[in-house]
Design a protein around this motif. Sequence first.
Motif, PDB file in Angstrom:
ATOM      1  N   ALA A  19       0.837  -1.199   0.000  1.00  0.00           N
ATOM      2  CA  ALA A  19       0.000   0.000   0.000  1.00  0.00           C
ATOM      3  C   ALA A  19       0.871   1.249   0.000  1.00  0.00           C
ATOM      4  CB  ALA A  19      -0.912   0.005   1.221  1.00  0.00           C
ATOM      5  N   ARG A  20       0.261   2.344  -0.389  1.00  0.00           N
ATOM      6  CA  ARG A  20       0.970   3.621  -0.413  1.00  0.00           C
ATOM      7  C   ARG A  20      -0.014   4.717  -0.042  1.00  0.00           C
ATOM      8  NH1 ARG A  20       5.930   4.848  -2.590  1.00  0.00           N
ATOM      9  NH2 ARG A  20       6.265   7.031  -3.123  1.00  0.00           N
ATOM     10  N   GLU A  21       0.393   5.561   0.879  1.00  0.00           N
ATOM     11  CA  GLU A  21      -0.497   6.636   1.288  1.00  0.00           C
ATOM     12  C   GLU A  21      -0.316   7.855   0.394  1.00  0.00           C
ATOM     13  OE1 GLU A  21       2.367   7.304   5.079  1.00  0.00           O
ATOM     14  OE2 GLU A  21       0.397   8.205   5.228  1.00  0.00           O
ATOM     15  N   PHE A  22      -1.319   8.724   0.408  1.00  0.00           N
ATOM     16  CA  PHE A  22      -1.213   9.987  -0.315  1.00  0.00           C
ATOM     17  C   PHE A  22      -2.009  11.053   0.426  1.00  0.00           C
ATOM     18  CE2 PHE A  22      -5.463  10.245  -2.101  1.00  0.00           C
ATOM     19  CZ  PHE A  22      -5.883   8.927  -2.147  1.00  0.00           C
ATOM     20  N   ARG A  23      -1.635  12.283   0.169  1.00  0.00           N
ATOM     21  CA  ARG A  23      -2.352  13.429   0.721  1.00  0.00           C
ATOM     22  C   ARG A  23      -2.706  14.369  -0.408  1.00  0.00           C
ATOM     23  NH1 ARG A  23      -0.092  15.093   6.613  1.00  0.00           N
ATOM     24  NH2 ARG A  23       0.356  12.993   7.322  1.00  0.00           N
ATOM     25  N   VAL A  24      -3.831  15.038  -0.259  1.00  0.00           N
ATOM     26  CA  VAL A  24      -4.242  16.059  -1.215  1.00  0.00           C
ATOM     27  C   VAL A  24      -4.591  17.305  -0.420  1.00  0.00           C
ATOM     28  CG1 VAL A  24      -5.832  16.686  -3.062  1.00  0.00           C
ATOM     29  CG2 VAL A  24      -5.222  14.275  -2.730  1.00  0.00           C
ATOM     30  N   ARG A  32      -6.474  12.625   3.379  1.00  0.00           N
ATOM     31  CA  ARG A  32      -5.537  11.506   3.522  1.00  0.00           C
ATOM     32  C   ARG A  32      -6.181  10.235   2.995  1.00  0.00           C
ATOM     33  NH1 ARG A  32      -2.399  11.911   9.188  1.00  0.00           N
ATOM     34  NH2 ARG A  32      -1.523  10.051   8.241  1.00  0.00           N
ATOM     35  N   GLY A  33      -5.507   9.592   2.068  1.00  0.00           N
ATOM     36  CA  GLY A  33      -5.994   8.331   1.533  1.00  0.00           C
ATOM     37  C   GLY A  33      -4.842   7.369   1.329  1.00  0.00           C
ATOM     38  N   PHE A  34      -5.175   6.159   0.905  1.00  0.00           N
ATOM     39  CA  PHE A  34      -4.116   5.207   0.560  1.00  0.00           C
ATOM     40  C   PHE A  34      -4.603   4.256  -0.513  1.00  0.00           C
ATOM     41  CE2 PHE A  34      -5.461   1.354   2.962  1.00  0.00           C
ATOM     42  CZ  PHE A  34      -6.405   1.913   3.824  1.00  0.00           C
ATOM     43  N   VAL A  35      -3.623   3.798  -1.281  1.00  0.00           N
ATOM     44  CA  VAL A  35      -3.871   2.887  -2.399  1.00  0.00           C
ATOM     45  C   VAL A  35      -3.344   1.513  -2.013  1.00  0.00           C
ATOM     46  CG1 VAL A  35      -3.300   2.402  -4.802  1.00  0.00           C
ATOM     47  CG2 VAL A  35      -3.697   4.755  -4.068  1.00  0.00           C
ATOM     48  N   PRO A  55      -6.063   7.774  11.476  1.00  0.00           N
ATOM     49  CA  PRO A  55      -5.359   7.173  10.334  1.00  0.00           C
ATOM     50  C   PRO A  55      -4.953   5.744  10.698  1.00  0.00           C
ATOM     51  CG  PRO A  55      -4.460   9.336  10.861  1.00  0.00           C
ATOM     52  CD  PRO A  55      -5.397   8.974  11.975  1.00  0.00           C
ATOM     53  N   LEU A  56      -5.001   4.852   9.726  1.00  0.00           N
ATOM     54  CA  LEU A  56      -4.682   3.454  10.048  1.00  0.00           C
ATOM     55  C   LEU A  56      -3.206   3.270  10.385  1.00  0.00           C
ATOM     56  CD1 LEU A  56      -7.415   3.184   8.370  1.00  0.00           C
ATOM     57  CD2 LEU A  56      -6.645   0.860   7.929  1.00  0.00           C
ATOM     58  N   ASN A  57      -2.367   4.027   9.705  1.00  0.00           N
ATOM     59  CA  ASN A  57      -0.919   3.790   9.845  1.00  0.00           C
ATOM     60  C   ASN A  57      -0.264   4.850  10.726  1.00  0.00           C
ATOM     61  OD1 ASN A  57      -1.334   5.834   7.849  1.00  0.00           O
ATOM     62  ND2 ASN A  57       0.777   5.534   7.179  1.00  0.00           N
ATOM     63  N   ILE A  58       0.875   4.454  11.291  1.00  0.00           N
ATOM     64  CA  ILE A  58       1.776   5.414  11.943  1.00  0.00           C
ATOM     65  C   ILE A  58       3.023   5.556  11.084  1.00  0.00           C
ATOM     66  CG2 ILE A  58       3.263   5.815  13.946  1.00  0.00           C
ATOM     67  CD1 ILE A  58       1.125   4.452  15.657  1.00  0.00           C
ATOM     68  N   CYS A  73      -5.202  -1.483  11.507  1.00  0.00           N
ATOM     69  CA  CYS A  73      -5.180  -0.153  12.127  1.00  0.00           C
ATOM     70  C   CYS A  73      -4.304  -0.222  13.367  1.00  0.00           C
ATOM     71  CB  CYS A  73      -6.585   0.308  12.490  1.00  0.00           C
ATOM     72  SG  CYS A  73      -6.570   1.931  13.279  1.00  0.00           S
ATOM     73  N   THR A  74      -3.306   0.634  13.419  1.00  0.00           N
ATOM     74  CA  THR A  74      -2.351   0.558  14.526  1.00  0.00           C
ATOM     75  C   THR A  74      -2.919   1.107  15.833  1.00  0.00           C
ATOM     76  OG1 THR A  74      -1.418   2.622  13.716  1.00  0.00           O
ATOM     77  CG2 THR A  74      -0.278   0.614  13.101  1.00  0.00           C
TER      78      THR A  74
END
Length: 121
Positions: A19-24, A32-35, A55-58, A73-74
């Motif tokens: 997966a890869r996160e992104f911000r717009v 905040r999203g992720f692919v 957010p799921l990740n740290i 989800c951490t």
Amino acid sequence: MSFPERQVAMLADIQEPGAREFRVGEGDWPFRGFVVRWDGQVHAFVNSCAHAGHPLNIDPDKFFSPEKALLLCTSHGAEFEPDTGICVGGPCMGARLTALKCRVEDEKVFVRAPTSMRDLG
Ligand code: FES
């Protein structure tokens, strides 16, 4: 609600599974999203847990459980299917992540996303 389509990643930059996160957008509430690459498909989700909205990740781009079978989800350990976003373990069992429309063209990943988390309504 329909959001503009944006290029958020290159397919080659995402492992499978991975997966890869992104911000717009900018400011205090960027979107905040992720692919996710999983089983030959690409999926995208809002990076907001169905449990408490964290957010799921740290760590950057770290969304998968150690076994690489589920999204994790951490915050409190909710686990989600990587393709449907449905919670299959943890405190929000049966709830689901918010999916985003996405597609791949010329090795580029495009997602329909707003510029702020506030635009989700
Ligand atoms: S915010 Fe994700 S499990 Fe609680």
